[in-house]
Write an enzyme that holds these catalytic residues in place. Structure first.
Site, mmCIF file in Angstrom:
data_model
loop_
_atom_site.group_PDB
_atom_site.id
_atom_site.type_symbol
_atom_site.label_atom_id
_atom_site.label_comp_id
_atom_site.label_asym_id
_atom_site.label_seq_id
_atom_site.Cartn_x
_atom_site.Cartn_y
_atom_site.Cartn_z
ATOM 1 N N ASP A 167 0.676 -1.268 0.003
ATOM 2 C CA ASP A 167 0.070 0.002 0.069
ATOM 3 C C ASP A 167 0.938 1.192 -0.119
ATOM 4 O O ASP A 167 0.527 2.277 0.346
ATOM 5 C CB ASP A 167 -0.961 0.027 1.098
ATOM 6 C CG ASP A 167 -2.165 1.219 1.043
ATOM 7 O OD1 ASP A 167 -2.290 1.680 -0.108
ATOM 8 O OD2 ASP A 167 -2.377 1.679 2.047
ATOM 9 N N ASP A 205 -1.882 -6.297 -4.979
ATOM 10 C CA ASP A 205 -1.423 -4.818 -5.280
ATOM 11 C C ASP A 205 0.146 -4.792 -5.190
ATOM 12 O O ASP A 205 0.780 -3.540 -5.603
ATOM 13 C CB ASP A 205 -1.928 -3.864 -4.064
ATOM 14 C CG ASP A 205 -3.287 -3.829 -4.426
ATOM 15 O OD1 ASP A 205 -4.070 -4.076 -5.409
ATOM 16 O OD2 ASP A 205 -3.917 -3.487 -3.434
ATOM 17 N N ASP A 357 -16.042 -2.186 3.957
ATOM 18 C CA ASP A 357 -14.972 -1.182 3.433
ATOM 19 C C ASP A 357 -14.788 -0.200 4.486
ATOM 20 O O ASP A 357 -13.748 0.304 4.489
ATOM 21 C CB ASP A 357 -14.959 -0.695 2.110
ATOM 22 C CG ASP A 357 -15.430 -1.788 1.023
ATOM 23 O OD1 ASP A 357 -14.531 -2.946 1.223
ATOM 24 O OD2 ASP A 357 -16.038 -1.786 0.192
#
Length: 377
Positions: A167, A205, A357
């Site tokens: 991230d 990611d 979320d």
């Protein structure tokens, strides 16, 4: 307009993985909202059980420079064998017996929403995430999942998520303290894979979201990812390892493929292909088309395929780019290892629907109202 990464953070006292939004990316660059916290990762007893688990380790396992040494180049005969596309396995995916949605179903027998949530979400197989850095217990925790699946003749989906700098230092920061420690963590992860078939969704990611890294840092990360793929496949030749392709609303296929190639995703010694749409909402049709373009640009053997997270993409991505528990979404295709689509190996539920979320409930926690909305749409 670009939609960016999934932004996930390992929970501390809260079991699972939480999501967040890095506002440095602009109003329309929200990404895959969060990754699945299912099953929750709790400490194991002395003997492995059927539960995947996690505890925070007080200190990283010491490693030496030797841990960064690349694995030997596979022999030509072995390479040729891996280049032949494996016959699709028509098997059932594994549903782990411990998850937040199952906890809710068991505890709410009288809730009017229970039947819908139980049948349409809780009964579906979903990925098991390993999002903490706890090397001392990692092998036993992975083995608990793989052995539990093997006992039932089913295929588990595992998600190692501990790459340093994940991230880009945002809300999902965490994982191993450095790449040497990560390499050693992957070694321990691989030791728990067993000998049965297993799908590994390697580090969401980690490839698509590398804009924060310098060229040297990116090269080092990609070397560790390539090594990870080799280690996992050497430990269990039946492991199918997939690398991060982001999603159809993010990087251009050629850009993504160039990074994937550097990370070893074109080599059958490391990779079985790519994954996309983890925790996001893009339609299956869009992802199929995008993944094929990435695979074409990637090169490599015809054996390489793709897996797609379909857990919440039944209505596609919101047109306004909303990422946090957006209204009007619904469940996507049920998980399967038989898609009927060329080069698409599986539809998976990598994120478990109903885990918030952060807007309909605390990030990473199961929210019955959200789950019901997804399941009844």
């Amino acid at each position: 307009m670009v939609v960016a990464a999934s932004v996930v953070v390992a929970a501390g006292s809260v079991a699972g993985v939480l999501s967040a939004f890095d506002d440095r990316r602009g109003p329309d660059r929200a990404g895959h909202p969060e990754v699945s916290a299912s099953p929750r990762l709790a400490p194991l007893p002395a003997m492995p059980s059927a539960s995947a688990s996690a505890t925070e380790s007080a200190s990283p396992t010491p490693v030496t420079a030797a841990s960064r040494t690349p694995s030997p180049t596979p022999s030509p005969s072995r390479t040729r064998e891996k280049q032949e596309r494996t016959t699709p396995v028509i098997a059932r995916l594994y549903r782990h017996p411990d998850s937040q949605v199952l906890d809710w179903v068991r505890a709410n027998a009288g809730d009017s929403r229970r039947a819908v949530i139980a049948s349409r979400i809780a009964d579906q197989p979903a990925a098991v995430w390993f999002a903490d850095y706890a090397p001392d217990t990692l092998t036993a925790r992975v083995a608990a999942v793989t052995s539990g699946a093997a006992a039932l003749g089913r295929v588990p989906v595992l998600v190692p998520y501990a790459i340093p700098g994940r991230d880009c230092g945002g809300h999902s920061q965490g994982g191993a303290p450095d790449l040497d420690a990560y390499d050693a963590w992957i070694d321990r992860f691989a030791d728990g894979l067993g000998s049965g078939e297993v799908v590994v969704v390697l580090e969401p990611d980690s490839v698509a979201q590398t804009e924060c890294l310098s060229a040297g840092e990116r090269a080092d990360r990609f070397a560790s990812l390539a090594r990870a793929g080799r280690v996992l496949k050497d430990a269990n030749p039946r492991a199918r390892v997939y690398f991060d392709a982001g999603h159809s609303g993010w990087n251009a296929p050629g850009t993504q493929a160039a990074w994937l190639r550097q990370a070893g995703a074109a080599s059958p010694a490391s990779s079985d292909g790519i994954f996309s749409n983890v925790s996001n909402f893009h339609t299956t049709a869009d992802e199929v088309a995008y993944d094929r373009r990435v695979l074409d640009a990637l090169g490599g053997p015809a054996s390489l395929g793709a897996v797609i997270d379909t857990s919440r993409n039944g209505n596609g991505a919101p047109p306004d780019g909303t990422w946090c528990d957006p209204a009007g979404r619904k469940l996507g295709r049920t998980p399967t290892l038989s898609t009927g689509e060329d080069r698409i190996d599986a539809y998976l539920w990598v994120k478990l629907p109903g885990e918030s979320d952060g807007c309909k409930g605390r990030p990473g926690t199961f929210t019955a109202s959200y789950a019901y909305d997804l399941a009844s749409s």
